[in-house]
Scaffold this motif. Structure first.
Motif, PDB file in Angstrom:
ATOM      1  N   ALA A  98       0.822  -1.205   0.000  1.00  0.00           N
ATOM      2  CA  ALA A  98       0.000   0.000   0.000  1.00  0.00           C
ATOM      3  C   ALA A  98       0.859   1.260   0.000  1.00  0.00           C
ATOM      4  O   ALA A  98       0.454   2.295  -0.550  1.00  0.00           O
ATOM      5  CB  ALA A  98      -0.927   0.007   1.212  1.00  0.00           C
ATOM      6  N   LEU A  99       2.061   1.201   0.590  1.00  0.00           N
ATOM      7  CA  LEU A  99       2.975   2.337   0.573  1.00  0.00           C
ATOM      8  C   LEU A  99       3.818   2.369  -0.694  1.00  0.00           C
ATOM      9  O   LEU A  99       4.264   3.432  -1.131  1.00  0.00           O
ATOM     10  CB  LEU A  99       3.884   2.301   1.799  1.00  0.00           C
ATOM     11  CG  LEU A  99       3.184   2.396   3.160  1.00  0.00           C
ATOM     12  CD1 LEU A  99       4.205   2.284   4.285  1.00  0.00           C
ATOM     13  CD2 LEU A  99       2.399   3.699   3.276  1.00  0.00           C
ATOM     14  N   ALA A 100       4.042   1.186  -1.280  1.00  0.00           N
ATOM     15  CA  ALA A 100       4.828   1.128  -2.517  1.00  0.00           C
ATOM     16  C   ALA A 100       4.092   1.784  -3.680  1.00  0.00           C
ATOM     17  O   ALA A 100       4.737   2.303  -4.605  1.00  0.00           O
ATOM     18  CB  ALA A 100       5.152  -0.327  -2.857  1.00  0.00           C
ATOM     19  N   PRO A 102       2.035   4.698  -3.856  1.00  0.00           N
ATOM     20  CA  PRO A 102       2.320   6.133  -4.039  1.00  0.00           C
ATOM     21  C   PRO A 102       3.796   6.421  -4.297  1.00  0.00           C
ATOM     22  O   PRO A 102       4.118   7.375  -5.018  1.00  0.00           O
ATOM     23  CB  PRO A 102       1.843   6.761  -2.722  1.00  0.00           C
ATOM     24  CG  PRO A 102       1.795   5.647  -1.744  1.00  0.00           C
ATOM     25  CD  PRO A 102       1.473   4.416  -2.528  1.00  0.00           C
ATOM     26  N   ALA A 103       4.692   5.601  -3.720  1.00  0.00           N
ATOM     27  CA  ALA A 103       6.119   5.805  -3.984  1.00  0.00           C
ATOM     28  C   ALA A 103       6.432   5.572  -5.458  1.00  0.00           C
ATOM     29  O   ALA A 103       7.190   6.331  -6.078  1.00  0.00           O
ATOM     30  CB  ALA A 103       6.949   4.865  -3.113  1.00  0.00           C
ATOM     31  N   ALA A 104       5.848   4.531  -6.049  1.00  0.00           N
ATOM     32  CA  ALA A 104       6.060   4.263  -7.471  1.00  0.00           C
ATOM     33  C   ALA A 104       5.423   5.343  -8.336  1.00  0.00           C
ATOM     34  O   ALA A 104       5.963   5.720  -9.380  1.00  0.00           O
ATOM     35  CB  ALA A 104       5.496   2.892  -7.834  1.00  0.00           C
ATOM     36  N   GLY A 105       4.263   5.855  -7.910  1.00  0.00           N
ATOM     37  CA  GLY A 105       3.635   6.936  -8.655  1.00  0.00           C
ATOM     38  C   GLY A 105       4.488   8.190  -8.667  1.00  0.00           C
ATOM     39  O   GLY A 105       4.663   8.826  -9.709  1.00  0.00           O
ATOM     40  N   LEU A 106       5.063   8.544  -7.532  1.00  0.00           N
ATOM     41  CA  LEU A 106       5.929   9.719  -7.463  1.00  0.00           C
ATOM     42  C   LEU A 106       7.213   9.512  -8.246  1.00  0.00           C
ATOM     43  O   LEU A 106       7.817  10.479  -8.728  1.00  0.00           O
ATOM     44  CB  LEU A 106       6.249  10.044  -6.001  1.00  0.00           C
ATOM     45  CG  LEU A 106       5.096  10.629  -5.181  1.00  0.00           C
ATOM     46  CD1 LEU A 106       5.479  10.703  -3.710  1.00  0.00           C
ATOM     47  CD2 LEU A 106       4.725  12.018  -5.699  1.00  0.00           C
ATOM     48  N   ALA A 107       7.640   8.256  -8.393  1.00  0.00           N
ATOM     49  CA  ALA A 107       8.848   7.979  -9.171  1.00  0.00           C
ATOM     50  C   ALA A 107       8.681   8.364 -10.633  1.00  0.00           C
ATOM     51  O   ALA A 107       9.668   8.561 -11.347  1.00  0.00           O
ATOM     52  CB  ALA A 107       9.224   6.500  -9.061  1.00  0.00           C
ATOM     53  N   GLY A 108       7.435   8.470 -11.096  1.00  0.00           N
ATOM     54  CA  GLY A 108       7.198   8.877 -12.473  1.00  0.00           C
ATOM     55  C   GLY A 108       7.669  10.278 -12.784  1.00  0.00           C
ATOM     56  O   GLY A 108       7.841  10.630 -13.949  1.00  0.00           O
ATOM     57  N   VAL A 109       7.902  11.096 -11.745  1.00  0.00           N
ATOM     58  CA  VAL A 109       8.365  12.460 -11.964  1.00  0.00           C
ATOM     59  C   VAL A 109       9.738  12.478 -12.620  1.00  0.00           C
ATOM     60  O   VAL A 109      10.059  13.380 -13.401  1.00  0.00           O
ATOM     61  CB  VAL A 109       8.402  13.217 -10.618  1.00  0.00           C
ATOM     62  CG1 VAL A 109       8.977  14.613 -10.793  1.00  0.00           C
ATOM     63  CG2 VAL A 109       7.007  13.294 -10.024  1.00  0.00           C
ATOM     64  N   VAL A 110      10.561  11.475 -12.337  1.00  0.00           N
ATOM     65  CA  VAL A 110      11.954  11.517 -12.784  1.00  0.00           C
ATOM     66  C   VAL A 110      12.156  10.885 -14.156  1.00  0.00           C
ATOM     67  O   VAL A 110      13.279  10.900 -14.666  1.00  0.00           O
ATOM     68  CB  VAL A 110      12.874  10.807 -11.770  1.00  0.00           C
ATOM     69  CG1 VAL A 110      12.756  11.456 -10.414  1.00  0.00           C
ATOM     70  CG2 VAL A 110      12.541   9.315 -11.666  1.00  0.00           C
ATOM     71  N   LEU A 111      11.105  10.332 -14.773  1.00  0.00           N
ATOM     72  CA  LEU A 111      11.275   9.650 -16.057  1.00  0.00           C
ATOM     73  C   LEU A 111      10.696  10.496 -17.179  1.00  0.00           C
ATOM     74  O   LEU A 111       9.482  10.583 -17.337  1.00  0.00           O
ATOM     75  CB  LEU A 111      10.600   8.283 -16.053  1.00  0.00           C
ATOM     76  CG  LEU A 111      10.757   7.482 -17.351  1.00  0.00           C
ATOM     77  CD1 LEU A 111      12.214   7.129 -17.585  1.00  0.00           C
ATOM     78  CD2 LEU A 111       9.911   6.229 -17.324  1.00  0.00           C
ATOM     79  N   PRO A 112      11.537  11.145 -17.990  1.00  0.00           N
ATOM     80  CA  PRO A 112      11.023  11.939 -19.112  1.00  0.00           C
ATOM     81  C   PRO A 112      10.636  11.043 -20.277  1.00  0.00           C
ATOM     82  O   PRO A 112      11.476  10.580 -21.023  1.00  0.00           O
ATOM     83  CB  PRO A 112      12.208  12.849 -19.471  1.00  0.00           C
ATOM     84  CG  PRO A 112      13.413  12.080 -19.053  1.00  0.00           C
ATOM     85  CD  PRO A 112      12.997  11.220 -17.885  1.00  0.00           C
ATOM     86  N   VAL A 130       8.509  -6.413  -8.619  1.00  0.00           N
ATOM     87  CA  VAL A 130       7.732  -5.283  -8.100  1.00  0.00           C
ATOM     88  C   VAL A 130       6.255  -5.662  -8.100  1.00  0.00           C
ATOM     89  O   VAL A 130       5.744  -6.239  -9.068  1.00  0.00           O
ATOM     90  CB  VAL A 130       7.971  -4.025  -8.947  1.00  0.00           C
ATOM     91  CG1 VAL A 130       7.072  -2.873  -8.503  1.00  0.00           C
ATOM     92  CG2 VAL A 130       9.436  -3.618  -8.872  1.00  0.00           C
ATOM     93  N   THR A 131       5.560  -5.351  -7.024  1.00  0.00           N
ATOM     94  CA  THR A 131       4.144  -5.672  -6.948  1.00  0.00           C
ATOM     95  C   THR A 131       3.390  -5.022  -8.110  1.00  0.00           C
ATOM     96  O   THR A 131       3.657  -3.862  -8.462  1.00  0.00           O
ATOM     97  CB  THR A 131       3.547  -5.205  -5.611  1.00  0.00           C
ATOM     98  OG1 THR A 131       2.143  -5.464  -5.591  1.00  0.00           O
ATOM     99  CG2 THR A 131       3.765  -3.720  -5.400  1.00  0.00           C
ATOM    100  N   PRO A 132       2.494  -5.740  -8.776  1.00  0.00           N
ATOM    101  CA  PRO A 132       1.794  -5.175  -9.941  1.00  0.00           C
ATOM    102  C   PRO A 132       1.104  -3.846  -9.652  1.00  0.00           C
ATOM    103  O   PRO A 132       1.068  -2.973 -10.514  1.00  0.00           O
ATOM    104  CB  PRO A 132       0.784  -6.270 -10.302  1.00  0.00           C
ATOM    105  CG  PRO A 132       1.414  -7.533  -9.814  1.00  0.00           C
ATOM    106  CD  PRO A 132       2.141  -7.160  -8.561  1.00  0.00           C
ATOM    107  N   ALA A 133       0.561  -3.671  -8.446  1.00  0.00           N
ATOM    108  CA  ALA A 133      -0.123  -2.415  -8.130  1.00  0.00           C
ATOM    109  C   ALA A 133       0.836  -1.235  -8.221  1.00  0.00           C
ATOM    110  O   ALA A 133       0.488  -0.171  -8.754  1.00  0.00           O
ATOM    111  CB  ALA A 133      -0.728  -2.502  -6.724  1.00  0.00           C
ATOM    112  N   ALA A 134       2.070  -1.396  -7.725  1.00  0.00           N
ATOM    113  CA  ALA A 134       3.055  -0.317  -7.799  1.00  0.00           C
ATOM    114  C   ALA A 134       3.502  -0.088  -9.234  1.00  0.00           C
ATOM    115  O   ALA A 134       3.664   1.053  -9.679  1.00  0.00           O
ATOM    116  CB  ALA A 134       4.254  -0.639  -6.906  1.00  0.00           C
TER     117      ALA A 134
END
Length: 334
Positions: A98-100, A102-112, A130-134
């Motif tokens: 459940a915490l992974a 939002p962390a994976a979603g925020l990681a999208g900021v760094v990928l152009p 990696v869990t499919p949800a993340a």
């Protein structure tokens, strides 16, 4: 017992199996090139019609926009699959799923990149444990909240800087919400990742095999999605949009549907949204939130990478969530 009674006739040798030769993508491409060469004159006369010229222009533009990012995503996916150890993801993401998310979603900021590259990357993340949800949260967030897309949105809407904040916030909310929804209701058997027989290969061989594998799966479906988007551009009359622009609720659904059909790359969709000045900012925000998450080429690519059962569930859930969240965030911020 005598030797004659012990003797049993040897079973007849089975004829050697004939190896089934499957027609692959290389053979299909060669056949298409031959047909194009043979029928180049009739095809040239057909392309001279205005509607077909429009179809060709849209088809080629979608491919030209998407291909560089698809290649980037395929290469990065192969790097993740071959060179990044599984232990890295256990350390990089929170242990609790459940915490992974939002962390994976925020990681999208760094990928152009755009949505075409995020699909093979998400598949590679799943293969690395990696869990499919993340992975799905990253797939949805990366094309919509990366710096290139947000900068393009700011340039397209110079008099409405709040559109940048609204797009980034709404897209991140949708990505995390879908990740949590998959964590709650998703099933592993809905995802059918194509097999990669890389056992026994060196890292270099495995890298090129992974690149070729993802290009064949994602690239082929990208072509189908581009053809569908081009067909819709030719078939749907422009005056239909004019008739619904003045109706607030209907205009939201109209631009959401338009985003699905047009399949514009996320780096360019803000300029298209800015040109639709007859529509409200909220409906245009929905257009910008839906486009990088659900469109014809994405649905085709997700079908090729994750399977039909996945796409049949994931695309409708994402579309509904993106419309609702985009409309709510637009009502508050715009």
């Amino acid at each position: 017992m005598s030797a004659t009674t012990d003797w049993m006739p040897a079973p007849p040798e089975s004829p050697p199996r004939r190896r089934n030769r499957r027609i692959g993508s290389v053979e299909v491409l060669a056949a298409l090139l031959v047909l194009l060469a043979v029928f180049r004159n009739p095809l040239a006369s057909l392309v001279s019609s205005p509607r077909l010229q429009t179809w060709t222009t849209v088809f080629v533009s979608v491919l030209v926009q998407a291909t560089p990012f698809l290649v980037f995503g395929v290469v990065l996916s192969a790097v993740i699959a071959v060179f990044v150890p599984r232990s890295f993801w256990a350390k990089a993401l929170p242990r609790h799923p459940a915490l992974a998310v939002p962390a994976a979603g925020l990681a999208g900021v760094v990928l152009p990149g755009c949505e075409c590259g995020s699909v093979p990357i998400a598949g590679s993340l799943m293969r690395r444990g990696v869990t499919p949800a993340a992975a799905l949260a990253f797939l949805l967030a990366a094309p919509a909240i990366n710096p290139i897309v947000l900068t393009a949105t700011a340039v397209a809407f110079p008099n409405n800087p709040e559109m940048v904040v609204a797009r980034g916030l709404a897209s991140l909310i949708v990505a995390v919400a879908i990740g949590w929804l998959w964590l709650r209701l998703g099933k592993q058997e809905w995802i059918r990742l194509p097999q990669r027989p890389t056992d026994g290969m060196s890292k270099g061989q495995a890298f090129w095999h992974s690149c070729r594998h993802d290009v064949m799966h994602a690239g082929g479906f990208l072509v189908l999605g581009a053809a569908a988007a081009a067909t819709i551009n030719v078939v749907v009359p422009a005056q239909w949009l004019q008739s619904v622009a003045g109706q607030p609720v209907l205009s939201i659904f109209a631009l959401a549907l338009l985003a699905v059909l047009l399949s514009i790359c996320s780096e360019a969709d803000a300029f298209v949204a800015a040109s639709l000045s007859q529509f409200s900012l909220t409906s245009r925000l929905v257009f910008l939130v839906v486009g990088p998450m659900v469109d014809l080429k994405l649905i085709s690519m997700q079908t090729g990478v994750f399977g039909r059962r996945f796409a049949a569930r994931f695309a409708p859930a994402t579309l509904v969530t993106a419309i609702v969240v985009g409309a709510c965030v637009g009502a508050v911020l715009l």
